[in-house]
Design an enzyme around this catalytic site. Sequence first.
Site, PDB file in Angstrom:
ATOM      1  N   PRO A  10       2.310 -15.316  57.150  1.00  0.00           N
ATOM      2  CA  PRO A  10       3.085 -16.220  56.323  1.00  0.00           C
ATOM      3  C   PRO A  10       3.188 -15.848  54.855  1.00  0.00           C
ATOM      4  O   PRO A  10       2.434 -16.338  54.026  1.00  0.00           O
ATOM      5  CB  PRO A  10       2.372 -17.566  56.516  1.00  0.00           C
ATOM      6  CG  PRO A  10       0.987 -17.227  56.913  1.00  0.00           C
ATOM      7  CD  PRO A  10       1.005 -15.877  57.499  1.00  0.00           C
ATOM      8  N   GLU A  11       4.125 -14.975  54.517  1.00  0.00           N
ATOM      9  CA  GLU A  11       4.595 -14.880  53.136  1.00  0.00           C
ATOM     10  C   GLU A  11       5.952 -15.568  53.134  1.00  0.00           C
ATOM     11  O   GLU A  11       6.383 -16.116  54.148  1.00  0.00           O
ATOM     12  CB  GLU A  11       4.699 -13.407  52.690  1.00  0.00           C
ATOM     13  CG  GLU A  11       3.335 -12.731  52.633  1.00  0.00           C
ATOM     14  CD  GLU A  11       3.361 -11.336  51.998  1.00  0.00           C
ATOM     15  OE1 GLU A  11       4.235 -11.079  51.160  1.00  0.00           O
ATOM     16  OE2 GLU A  11       2.495 -10.514  52.352  1.00  0.00           O
ATOM     17  N   LYS A  15       6.288 -20.411  49.885  1.00  0.00           N
ATOM     18  CA  LYS A  15       5.579 -20.411  51.165  1.00  0.00           C
ATOM     19  C   LYS A  15       5.467 -21.805  51.766  1.00  0.00           C
ATOM     20  O   LYS A  15       4.768 -22.004  52.751  1.00  0.00           O
ATOM     21  CB  LYS A  15       4.175 -19.803  50.974  1.00  0.00           C
ATOM     22  CG  LYS A  15       4.215 -18.352  50.495  1.00  0.00           C
ATOM     23  CD  LYS A  15       2.856 -17.837  50.092  1.00  0.00           C
ATOM     24  CE  LYS A  15       2.968 -16.472  49.433  1.00  0.00           C
ATOM     25  NZ  LYS A  15       1.682 -16.028  48.854  1.00  0.00           N
ATOM     26  N   ASN A  56       0.467 -10.850  49.836  1.00  0.00           N
ATOM     27  CA  ASN A  56      -0.340  -9.642  49.661  1.00  0.00           C
ATOM     28  C   ASN A  56       0.313  -8.372  50.218  1.00  0.00           C
ATOM     29  O   ASN A  56       0.051  -7.285  49.721  1.00  0.00           O
ATOM     30  CB  ASN A  56      -1.717  -9.836  50.301  1.00  0.00           C
ATOM     31  CG  ASN A  56      -2.789  -9.053  49.598  1.00  0.00           C
ATOM     32  OD1 ASN A  56      -2.761  -8.918  48.371  1.00  0.00           O
ATOM     33  ND2 ASN A  56      -3.709  -8.500  50.352  1.00  0.00           N
ATOM     34  N   ARG A  68      -8.631  -9.645  46.693  1.00  0.00           N
ATOM     35  CA  ARG A  68      -7.581  -9.277  47.648  1.00  0.00           C
ATOM     36  C   ARG A  68      -7.368  -7.780  47.629  1.00  0.00           C
ATOM     37  O   ARG A  68      -7.377  -7.154  46.563  1.00  0.00           O
ATOM     38  CB  ARG A  68      -6.249  -9.966  47.288  1.00  0.00           C
ATOM     39  CG  ARG A  68      -6.334 -11.454  47.040  1.00  0.00           C
ATOM     40  CD  ARG A  68      -6.832 -12.267  48.208  1.00  0.00           C
ATOM     41  NE  ARG A  68      -6.071 -12.068  49.428  1.00  0.00           N
ATOM     42  CZ  ARG A  68      -4.891 -12.641  49.697  1.00  0.00           C
ATOM     43  NH1 ARG A  68      -4.339 -13.432  48.822  1.00  0.00           N
ATOM     44  NH2 ARG A  68      -4.285 -12.431  50.841  1.00  0.00           N
TER      45      ARG A  68
END
Length: 276
Positions: free
Chosen positions: A2-3, A50, A168, A255
């Site tokens: 989920p981006e 998002k 990311n 991250r």
Amino acid sequence: MPEGDTIHRLAHRMGKDLVGRTLTALSVQGVGVVPELAGASVEGVEARGKHLLVHFEPGWSLRVHLGMKGRWRRTPAVPGRGRYAASPASVQITAGPVAWTCAGAYQAELIRTRHLSTHPRLSRLGPDLLAPSPDIAAMVRRASFPGYRHRAVATCIMDQTVASGLGNVYKSEVLFLEGIHPALPVHALAEGALAKVFDTAHRLMRDSVSRRRRETVPLVLRPSPNSPRLWVYRREGDPCLRCRRAVVRIVQEGRSTYFCPSCQPEDPPQADRKKE
DNA sequence: AGACGATGCGGAC
DNA sequence: TCCGCCTCGTCTT
């Protein structure tokens, strides 16, 4: 995954299924029955960054954020025998022959549609990278706020209050395509570089939505079906698809960021290097 | 079978 | 800046 591209793709598919239909059932974990929603119709399904929004006819909206673990599934509506009843669904929307079931959502809530504009999460979002023509100047402005200029560019472009929708995967992919080292502070970038970053992000994510698949390496550069579909993401130690040098992984604010040390030099000649 | 790491986010420090 | 989230796919034993 989920981006923003995932959520926009979902909103499109869900909208085709649900808009104009009448609710048969709606359950939202932690929310009691809203009597007004019995027999309500679905007015629209929308993605903002998002966040997924489903608007219902009597002035209610559902907001769902998947976080990292949430998932939506489209299932046949089988009254009284929910296939996923064993693991309590975050959300289930049933209308006509289909049901959309969400498990593991990070946040799900029903709110009055008129309160959306002042919602604490939604109102702080930067412009959506997946808007038809996103306000890139506003994104650059937000990235240049005092206190933001010294942050690493990789961290900055993932900040949802700067621009919304980027996650990311695209963080690494976009910086590779723009030849920018992820640890460079925003103020060290060449004039116009940040605008190009956001423009590239917009085009990559828009293509992902229309092609129904997340891939940043053009098909013509992929010799075999097994060739990587992403330039650098999750390719630590593998050869850069442009220069064959090993892709590097660094951790920034917890991250992973992937980049090519040759294609994304730390001291780009075009950068404005004035001391502060 | 078990370990590990992940797309995101916010709270604690 | 780090960690927890208690979830799930993938890789290692």
